[in-house]
Design an enzyme around this catalytic site. Structure first.
Site, PDB file in Angstrom:
ATOM      1  N   HIS A   1      49.932 -19.402  -4.072  1.00  0.00           N
ATOM      2  CA  HIS A   1      50.926 -18.532  -3.422  1.00  0.00           C
ATOM      3  C   HIS A   1      50.740 -17.079  -3.865  1.00  0.00           C
ATOM      4  O   HIS A   1      51.629 -16.511  -4.503  1.00  0.00           O
ATOM      5  CB  HIS A   1      52.346 -18.980  -3.796  1.00  0.00           C
ATOM      6  CG  HIS A   1      52.753 -20.334  -3.334  1.00  0.00           C
ATOM      7  ND1 HIS A   1      53.929 -20.949  -3.748  1.00  0.00           N
ATOM      8  CD2 HIS A   1      52.158 -21.204  -2.482  1.00  0.00           C
ATOM      9  CE1 HIS A   1      54.035 -22.141  -3.163  1.00  0.00           C
ATOM     10  NE2 HIS A   1      52.970 -22.336  -2.405  1.00  0.00           N
TER      11      HIS A   1
ATOM     12  N   GLU B   1      51.193 -31.755  -1.120  1.00  0.00           N
ATOM     13  CA  GLU B   1      50.224 -31.364  -0.090  1.00  0.00           C
ATOM     14  C   GLU B   1      49.011 -32.291  -0.071  1.00  0.00           C
ATOM     15  O   GLU B   1      47.930 -31.900   0.367  1.00  0.00           O
ATOM     16  CB  GLU B   1      49.776 -29.897  -0.283  1.00  0.00           C
ATOM     17  CG  GLU B   1      50.879 -28.862  -0.289  1.00  0.00           C
ATOM     18  CD  GLU B   1      51.591 -28.685   1.067  1.00  0.00           C
ATOM     19  OE1 GLU B   1      51.194 -29.341   2.060  1.00  0.00           O
ATOM     20  OE2 GLU B   1      52.558 -27.901   1.104  1.00  0.00           O
TER      21      GLU B   1
ATOM     22  N   HIS C   1      45.164 -24.596  -3.444  1.00  0.00           N
ATOM     23  CA  HIS C   1      46.279 -23.967  -2.727  1.00  0.00           C
ATOM     24  C   HIS C   1      47.093 -23.134  -3.708  1.00  0.00           C
ATOM     25  O   HIS C   1      47.479 -23.633  -4.767  1.00  0.00           O
ATOM     26  CB  HIS C   1      47.161 -25.043  -2.084  1.00  0.00           C
ATOM     27  CG  HIS C   1      48.449 -24.516  -1.528  1.00  0.00           C
ATOM     28  ND1 HIS C   1      48.499 -23.504  -0.592  1.00  0.00           N
ATOM     29  CD2 HIS C   1      49.740 -24.861  -1.768  1.00  0.00           C
ATOM     30  CE1 HIS C   1      49.760 -23.255  -0.294  1.00  0.00           C
ATOM     31  NE2 HIS C   1      50.542 -24.055  -0.994  1.00  0.00           N
TER      32      HIS C   1
ATOM     33  N   GLU D   1      32.151  -6.002  -0.931  1.00  0.00           N
ATOM     34  CA  GLU D   1      31.578  -7.329  -1.203  1.00  0.00           C
ATOM     35  C   GLU D   1      32.225  -8.449  -0.375  1.00  0.00           C
ATOM     36  O   GLU D   1      31.697  -9.553  -0.325  1.00  0.00           O
ATOM     37  CB  GLU D   1      31.735  -7.669  -2.687  1.00  0.00           C
ATOM     38  CG  GLU D   1      31.068  -6.669  -3.610  1.00  0.00           C
ATOM     39  CD  GLU D   1      29.737  -7.163  -4.158  1.00  0.00           C
ATOM     40  OE1 GLU D   1      29.708  -8.267  -4.693  1.00  0.00           O
ATOM     41  OE2 GLU D   1      28.743  -6.433  -4.029  1.00  0.00           O
TER      42      GLU D   1
ATOM     43  N   HIS E   1      53.502 -18.209   3.335  1.00  0.00           N
ATOM     44  CA  HIS E   1      53.468 -19.294   2.347  1.00  0.00           C
ATOM     45  C   HIS E   1      52.360 -19.108   1.302  1.00  0.00           C
ATOM     46  O   HIS E   1      52.645 -19.098   0.107  1.00  0.00           O
ATOM     47  CB  HIS E   1      53.307 -20.636   3.089  1.00  0.00           C
ATOM     48  CG  HIS E   1      53.333 -21.832   2.191  1.00  0.00           C
ATOM     49  ND1 HIS E   1      53.864 -23.045   2.559  1.00  0.00           N
ATOM     50  CD2 HIS E   1      52.875 -22.024   0.938  1.00  0.00           C
ATOM     51  CE1 HIS E   1      53.770 -23.908   1.567  1.00  0.00           C
ATOM     52  NE2 HIS E   1      53.153 -23.306   0.574  1.00  0.00           N
TER      53      HIS E   1
HETATM   54  O1  2HA Z   1      55.169 -26.642  -4.362  1.00  0.00           O
HETATM   55  O2  2HA Z   1      52.908 -25.184  -3.023  1.00  0.00           O
HETATM   56  O3  2HA Z   1      53.083 -26.098  -0.571  1.00  0.00           O
HETATM   57  C1  2HA Z   1      53.886 -27.005  -4.053  1.00  0.00           C
HETATM   58  C2  2HA Z   1      53.459 -26.227  -2.886  1.00  0.00           C
HETATM   59  C3  2HA Z   1      53.738 -26.773  -1.562  1.00  0.00           C
HETATM   60 ZN    ZN Z   2      52.616 -24.029  -1.254  1.00  0.00          ZN
END
Ligand code: 2HA
Ligand code: ZN
Length: 276
Positions: A142, A116, A140, A170, A211
């Site tokens: 998940h 990414e 980032h 909050e 995602h």
């Molecule tokens: O695997 O999260 O979006 C890495 C990620 C791709």
């Molecule tokens: Zn990801």
């Protein structure tokens, strides 16, 4: 002294470990990047003994010319960052055109920076500009609950923001600008990077439907805390919807206005719509 003793490296590694412990990084899921300060570069430059060749970023980030970043590696596991930082992360430099990077340290067993990287660098470019240089961390992950919500809530900034704000008092103080939502897109490329960085002009949080999430912040504590707060709020919403889809009571639009006044934050009226 080892590079692992340098303060920003320690902060980076700790954040990866914290994210792993939260359960947000199955297998190679998620990625982290940190835009280094001049003093950070000075502290680690002596460790740049094997500088790699220039490579294409896959997009153009002229606002980041000459900047250095610490980032996780593509296909690497957050679970392993603390155990083997030099294998699973790297420090890279962006060239004078903003189109190429080279690895200055890390990924000692080969590999590339996060898949990414275009999204990370385009988000950094936007956030550096709109925050006057203050924002340095793009994260980032998940997290399960925010992903779950992307199947049952309309993929609209106003709806996600309002529903998350209502779950914990909050929240509007922690993310007063709200959250943006990107519809499902193929990850890893320029198109999703452009869509995300467009949202980052006004938000510090972008939800990627089905995602995960991107967060931006000034430092590791604020950025991790932001991800944590949004995901906790999403968890409460998932629990609430699971127990009983209709709320018996909640925080109302006028309550948010009162809160905004008391806590000196601005909450846009487009999030405070009347519900029926
Ligand atoms: O695997 O999260 O979006 C890495 C990620 C791709
Ligand atoms: Zn990801």
């Amino acid at each position: 002294m080892s590079i692992l003793d340098v303060a920003f490296v320690k902060g980076f590694v700790r954040m990866c470990q914290d994210g792993w412990e939260q359960g947000w990084h199955e297998r190679n899921g998620g990625n982290l990047s940190y835009r280094m300060k001049p003093e950070d570069v000075k502290a680690v430059k002596g460790f740049f003994t094997q500088v790699g060749d220039w490579q294409e970023i896959g997009t153009s980030v002229p606002g980041l010319c000459g900047e250095y970043f610490m980032v996780t590696g593509s296909g690497k596991y957050f679970r392993n960052v603390a155990a083997d930082t030099a294998d699973s992360t790297c420090i890279l430099e962006v060239d004078e055109t903003g189109e190429r990077y080279r690895i200055c340290w890390g990924l000692v067993n080969g590999g590339r920076p996060t898949s990414e990287l275009p999204s990370h660098l385009m988000n950094h470019e936007v956030k550096k500009a709109v925050s006057g240089g203050k924002h340095r961390v793009i994260y980032h992950a998940h997290p399960a609950n925010i992903i779950a919500l992307s199947f049952v809530l309309p993929l609209k900034d106003e709806v996600f923001t309002r529903e998350l704000w209502e779950m914990m008092t909050e929240c509007p103080v922690v993310f007063p600008q709200g959250v943006g939502v990107v519809k499902w897109m193929v990850p890893g490329g320029r198109e999703i990077a452009v869509a995300t960085s467009e949202l980052m002009k006004k938000y510090d949080v972008a939800v990627w439907a089905h995602h995960g999430m991107f967060c931006s912040g000034e430092d590791f504590d604020l950025t991790f805390g932001l991800m944590h707060t949004v995901e906790k709020s999403a968890e409460i919403l998932v629990k609430t919807l699971s127990i009983r889809p209709e709320k018996l009571q909640t925080i109302l639009p006028q309550d948010f206005r009162d809160l905004a006044e008391e806590f000196h934050v601005t909450l846009e009226e487009r999030f405070l719509y009347e519900k029926h």
